[in-house]
Design a protein around this motif. Structure first.
Motif, PDB file in Angstrom:
ATOM      1  N   CYS A  55       0.839  -1.200   0.000  1.00 41.51           N
ATOM      2  CA  CYS A  55       0.000   0.000   0.000  1.00 41.51           C
ATOM      3  C   CYS A  55       0.871   1.245   0.000  1.00 41.51           C
ATOM      4  CB  CYS A  55      -0.904  -0.007   1.225  1.00 41.51           C
ATOM      5  SG  CYS A  55      -2.086   1.323   1.182  1.00 41.51           S
ATOM      6  N   LYS A  56       0.929   1.926  -1.121  1.00 42.12           N
ATOM      7  CA  LYS A  56       1.780   3.110  -1.224  1.00 42.12           C
ATOM      8  C   LYS A  56       0.936   4.357  -1.069  1.00 42.12           C
ATOM      9  CE  LYS A  56       5.131   1.179  -4.488  1.00 42.12           C
ATOM     10  NZ  LYS A  56       4.451   0.178  -5.291  1.00 42.12           N
ATOM     11  N   THR A  57       1.501   5.361  -0.420  1.00 42.57           N
ATOM     12  CA  THR A  57       0.713   6.580  -0.193  1.00 42.57           C
ATOM     13  C   THR A  57       0.480   7.356  -1.482  1.00 42.57           C
ATOM     14  OG1 THR A  57       2.749   7.694   0.401  1.00 42.57           O
ATOM     15  CG2 THR A  57       1.382   6.902   2.215  1.00 42.57           C
ATOM     16  N   ASP A  58       1.202   7.031  -2.547  1.00 41.12           N
ATOM     17  CA  ASP A  58       0.925   7.720  -3.812  1.00 41.12           C
ATOM     18  C   ASP A  58       0.142   6.823  -4.773  1.00 41.12           C
ATOM     19  OD1 ASP A  58       2.865   5.894  -4.370  1.00 41.12           O
ATOM     20  OD2 ASP A  58       4.179   7.280  -5.471  1.00 41.12           O
ATOM     21  N   SER A  59      -0.395   5.690  -4.258  1.00 42.90           N
ATOM     22  CA  SER A  59      -1.180   4.817  -5.126  1.00 42.90           C
ATOM     23  C   SER A  59      -2.565   5.435  -5.340  1.00 42.90           C
ATOM     24  CB  SER A  59      -1.339   3.433  -4.493  1.00 42.90           C
ATOM     25  OG  SER A  59      -2.146   3.542  -3.348  1.00 42.90           O
ATOM     26  N   PRO A  60      -3.236   5.083  -6.477  1.00 44.86           N
ATOM     27  CA  PRO A  60      -4.565   5.643  -6.733  1.00 44.86           C
ATOM     28  C   PRO A  60      -5.547   5.323  -5.605  1.00 44.86           C
ATOM     29  CG  PRO A  60      -3.730   4.493  -8.675  1.00 44.86           C
ATOM     30  CD  PRO A  60      -2.753   4.240  -7.567  1.00 44.86           C
ATOM     31  N   GLU A  61      -5.438   4.082  -5.042  1.00 42.49           N
ATOM     32  CA  GLU A  61      -6.367   3.699  -3.980  1.00 42.49           C
ATOM     33  C   GLU A  61      -6.178   4.578  -2.745  1.00 42.49           C
ATOM     34  OE1 GLU A  61      -4.364   1.591  -5.498  1.00 42.49           O
ATOM     35  OE2 GLU A  61      -5.524  -0.049  -6.366  1.00 42.49           O
ATOM     36  N   PHE A  62      -4.922   4.804  -2.412  1.00 42.54           N
ATOM     37  CA  PHE A  62      -4.628   5.604  -1.226  1.00 42.54           C
ATOM     38  C   PHE A  62      -5.107   7.041  -1.437  1.00 42.54           C
ATOM     39  CE2 PHE A  62      -2.300   8.043   1.807  1.00 42.54           C
ATOM     40  CZ  PHE A  62      -2.179   7.211   2.910  1.00 42.54           C
ATOM     41  N   GLU A  63      -4.776   7.570  -2.619  1.00 46.11           N
ATOM     42  CA  GLU A  63      -5.182   8.956  -2.914  1.00 46.11           C
ATOM     43  C   GLU A  63      -6.694   9.092  -2.867  1.00 46.11           C
ATOM     44  OE1 GLU A  63      -3.451  10.265  -6.529  1.00 46.11           O
ATOM     45  OE2 GLU A  63      -1.422  10.333  -5.708  1.00 46.11           O
ATOM     46  N   GLU A  64      -7.401   8.063  -3.349  1.00 50.32           N
ATOM     47  CA  GLU A  64      -8.850   8.107  -3.382  1.00 50.32           C
ATOM     48  C   GLU A  64      -9.424   8.069  -1.966  1.00 50.32           C
ATOM     49  OE1 GLU A  64     -10.558   4.904  -5.546  1.00 50.32           O
ATOM     50  OE2 GLU A  64     -12.465   5.927  -5.760  1.00 50.32           O
ATOM     51  N   LEU A  65      -8.841   7.197  -1.157  1.00 46.95           N
ATOM     52  CA  LEU A  65      -9.339   7.038   0.202  1.00 46.95           C
ATOM     53  C   LEU A  65      -9.200   8.328   1.001  1.00 46.95           C
ATOM     54  CD1 LEU A  65     -10.579   4.894   2.013  1.00 46.95           C
ATOM     55  CD2 LEU A  65      -8.276   4.181   2.667  1.00 46.95           C
ATOM     56  N   PHE A  66      -8.144   9.057   0.748  1.00 48.39           N
ATOM     57  CA  PHE A  66      -7.903  10.267   1.534  1.00 48.39           C
ATOM     58  C   PHE A  66      -8.019  11.533   0.690  1.00 48.39           C
ATOM     59  CE2 PHE A  66      -6.051   6.753   3.756  1.00 48.39           C
ATOM     60  CZ  PHE A  66      -6.755   6.862   4.934  1.00 48.39           C
ATOM     61  N   GLN A  67      -8.876  11.439  -0.309  1.00 51.31           N
ATOM     62  CA  GLN A  67      -9.110  12.590  -1.166  1.00 51.31           C
ATOM     63  C   GLN A  67      -9.708  13.745  -0.373  1.00 51.31           C
ATOM     64  OE1 GLN A  67     -10.699  11.551  -5.061  1.00 51.31           O
ATOM     65  NE2 GLN A  67     -12.209  13.165  -4.769  1.00 51.31           N
ATOM     66  N   LYS A  68      -9.306  14.965  -0.741  1.00 50.31           N
ATOM     67  CA  LYS A  68      -9.819  16.145  -0.051  1.00 50.31           C
ATOM     68  C   LYS A  68     -11.288  16.388  -0.436  1.00 50.31           C
ATOM     69  CE  LYS A  68      -6.268  18.494  -1.640  1.00 50.31           C
ATOM     70  NZ  LYS A  68      -5.376  19.568  -2.062  1.00 50.31           N
ATOM     71  N   HIS A  69     -11.943  17.204   0.390  1.00 50.13           N
ATOM     72  CA  HIS A  69     -13.311  17.619   0.076  1.00 50.13           C
ATOM     73  C   HIS A  69     -13.295  18.367  -1.264  1.00 50.13           C
ATOM     74  CE1 HIS A  69     -17.076  19.900   0.325  1.00 50.13           C
ATOM     75  NE2 HIS A  69     -17.467  19.047   1.260  1.00 50.13           N
ATOM     76  N   TYR A  70     -14.394  18.253  -2.000  1.00 48.26           N
ATOM     77  CA  TYR A  70     -14.490  18.907  -3.307  1.00 48.26           C
ATOM     78  C   TYR A  70     -14.067  20.372  -3.245  1.00 48.26           C
ATOM     79  CZ  TYR A  70     -16.608  21.253  -7.280  1.00 48.26           C
ATOM     80  OH  TYR A  70     -16.814  22.037  -8.381  1.00 48.26           O
ATOM     81  N   LYS A  71     -14.498  21.070  -2.198  1.00 47.26           N
ATOM     82  CA  LYS A  71     -14.232  22.512  -2.131  1.00 47.26           C
ATOM     83  C   LYS A  71     -12.752  22.813  -1.913  1.00 47.26           C
ATOM     84  CE  LYS A  71     -18.796  23.885  -0.497  1.00 47.26           C
ATOM     85  NZ  LYS A  71     -19.558  24.513   0.578  1.00 47.26           N
ATOM     86  N   GLU A  72     -11.987  21.815  -1.521  1.00 46.63           N
ATOM     87  CA  GLU A  72     -10.556  22.035  -1.285  1.00 46.63           C
ATOM     88  C   GLU A  72      -9.695  21.541  -2.446  1.00 46.63           C
ATOM     89  OE1 GLU A  72     -10.086  19.891   2.318  1.00 46.63           O
ATOM     90  OE2 GLU A  72     -11.013  21.443   3.539  1.00 46.63           O
ATOM     91  N   LEU A  73     -10.324  20.964  -3.449  1.00 46.73           N
ATOM     92  CA  LEU A  73      -9.544  20.417  -4.563  1.00 46.73           C
ATOM     93  C   LEU A  73      -8.997  21.540  -5.446  1.00 46.73           C
ATOM     94  CD1 LEU A  73     -11.888  17.488  -5.708  1.00 46.73           C
ATOM     95  CD2 LEU A  73      -9.808  17.304  -4.325  1.00 46.73           C
ATOM     96  N   THR A  74      -7.742  21.411  -5.831  1.00 46.12           N
ATOM     97  CA  THR A  74      -7.168  22.358  -6.780  1.00 46.12           C
ATOM     98  C   THR A  74      -7.493  21.883  -8.203  1.00 46.12           C
ATOM     99  OG1 THR A  74      -5.122  21.112  -6.972  1.00 46.12           O
ATOM    100  CG2 THR A  74      -5.227  22.775  -5.223  1.00 46.12           C
ATOM    101  N   ALA A  75      -7.197  22.751  -9.167  1.00 40.38           N
ATOM    102  CA  ALA A  75      -7.423  22.364 -10.572  1.00 40.38           C
ATOM    103  C   ALA A  75      -6.578  21.133 -10.905  1.00 40.38           C
ATOM    104  CB  ALA A  75      -7.066  23.528 -11.483  1.00 40.38           C
TER     105      ALA A  75
END
Ligand code: SF4
Ligand code: SF4
Length: 324
Positions: A55-75
């Motif tokens: 489980c890598k912290t830069d894996s898609p699964e990891f990024e998805e699990l800890f994705q920021k709230h929509y309002k905090e997402l950058t472009a």
């Protein structure tokens, strides 16, 4: 027969627990405390998962699990997330989709008006909505319910949405379409402990499907039964996939989250009408910008005897009914 494909989350070594959505409890400290508690829990899980084998912290699964709230997402965040979702949807359905994120338009406040004299209960809006919004072929997973009621009744609970649309209109009955009313004073928004649902500046109430924890408080709070919960992995036939997808609207939703009508924001924020409006063969549906004095919907609200459902609850819907 068309093959049905399972849509979405494959088991991953980085998934937390058995995949069941955690529930959130409200406490006496209110929403923020609950959300903070949830985030603290998530952060602890992140530390544990980061050390898990494979489980890598830069894996898609990891990024998805800890994705920021929509309002905090950058472009940049959005670009990566949309690309990931497009790839996954294509892998699962064989359909190339485009995920966009149209923004509210300045000075636009959407509203709906429904002429009940013209609605004959044919339910074309229901089916058009299902196709537009990538809903599974399950009659219970529909954003619009057209309720058949006895003339003179307004007891929604006494009507049915499961009548035969080939045999309408029935004598002594009338038909009341109900969907999300995009309330200005929305109980669903207040009920959400994680702020996963909110009202946008153009009046549309949206859900961040990646921030929703599936507690269903919003569903219980909605007096119009307008929200649907994904109990199972959604399935949708490839020939029913609408490739024009909005991140906050009709992209394919994962199991364990709540969803609802968004006035087709991926269309309406681009100057088009909602799919239900276009599908209605009787002209019963009227839609537009309430802030525009020249719009049809504004003229109806100003000049017809419009009424709203369950006015006594103070939800202030953006959805009006009238007989015209
Ligand atoms: S109709 Fe229900 S889901 Fe829609 S905004 Fe109002 S309370 Fe929320
Ligand atoms: S959107 Fe609804 S189900 Fe999701 S976290 Fe908020 S209240 Fe719970």
């Amino acid at each position: 027969m068309t093959k049905k494909l399972p849509i979405y989350r494959e088991p991953s070594p980085c998934s937390a627990g058995d995949g069941a959505a955690p529930s959130a409890e409200r406490d006496e400290h209110g929403d923020e405390a609950s959300r903070r508690g949830f985030l603290q829990l998530a952060a602890s899980a992140a530390v544990l998962l980061a050390g898990a084998p494979g489980c890598k912290t830069d894996s898609p699964e990891f990024e998805e699990l800890f994705q920021k709230h929509y309002k905090e997402l950058t472009a940049e965040d959005k670009k990566k997330i949309f690309a990931r979702l497009e790839t996954r949807t294509r892998a699962l359905t064989g359909v190339k989709v485009n995920i966009s994120d149209p923004q509210p338009l300045e000075g636009v406040h959407f509203a709906y008006a429904l002429n009940l004299s013209h609605c004959n209960g044919n339910r074309r809006c229901v089916e058009a909505c299902a196709r537009e919004n990538n809903l599974p072929n399950d009659p219970q997973m529909r954003y619009i319910r057209v309720i058949e009621l006895d003339n003179g009744s307004q007891h929604l609970e006494k009507g049915t949405a499961y009548y035969d649309p080939e045999r309408v209109p029935q004598p002594g009955k009338f038909y009341l379409p109900v969907q999300c009313h995009q309330c200005d004073n929305a109980p669903c928004v207040r009920a959400c402990p994680t702020k996963a649902t909110w009202k946008e500046p153009d009046g549309i109430v949206v859900v961040d499907y990646d921030w929703c924890i599936g507690c269903r408080y919003c569903q219980a709070a909605c007096p119009y039964h307008a929200r649907r919960f994904n109990w199972v992995e959604p399935s949708i036939e490839p020939d029913r996939v609408n490739p024009n997808q909005g991140y906050l609207s009709n992209r394919i939703r994962p199991v364990g989250v709540v969803e609802k009508c968004t006035f087709c924001l991926h269309r309406t924020r681009n100057g088009r009408y909602p799919a239900c409006y276009e599908a209605c063969p009787t002209g019963a549906r009227k839609f537009g910008n309430l802030s525009d004095p020249e719009s049809e919907v504004r003229k109806i609200v100003e000049n017809e005897r419009v009424w709203i459902l369950k006015e006594e609850l103070g939800t202030e819907p953006r959805f009006f009914y009238f007989y015209g």
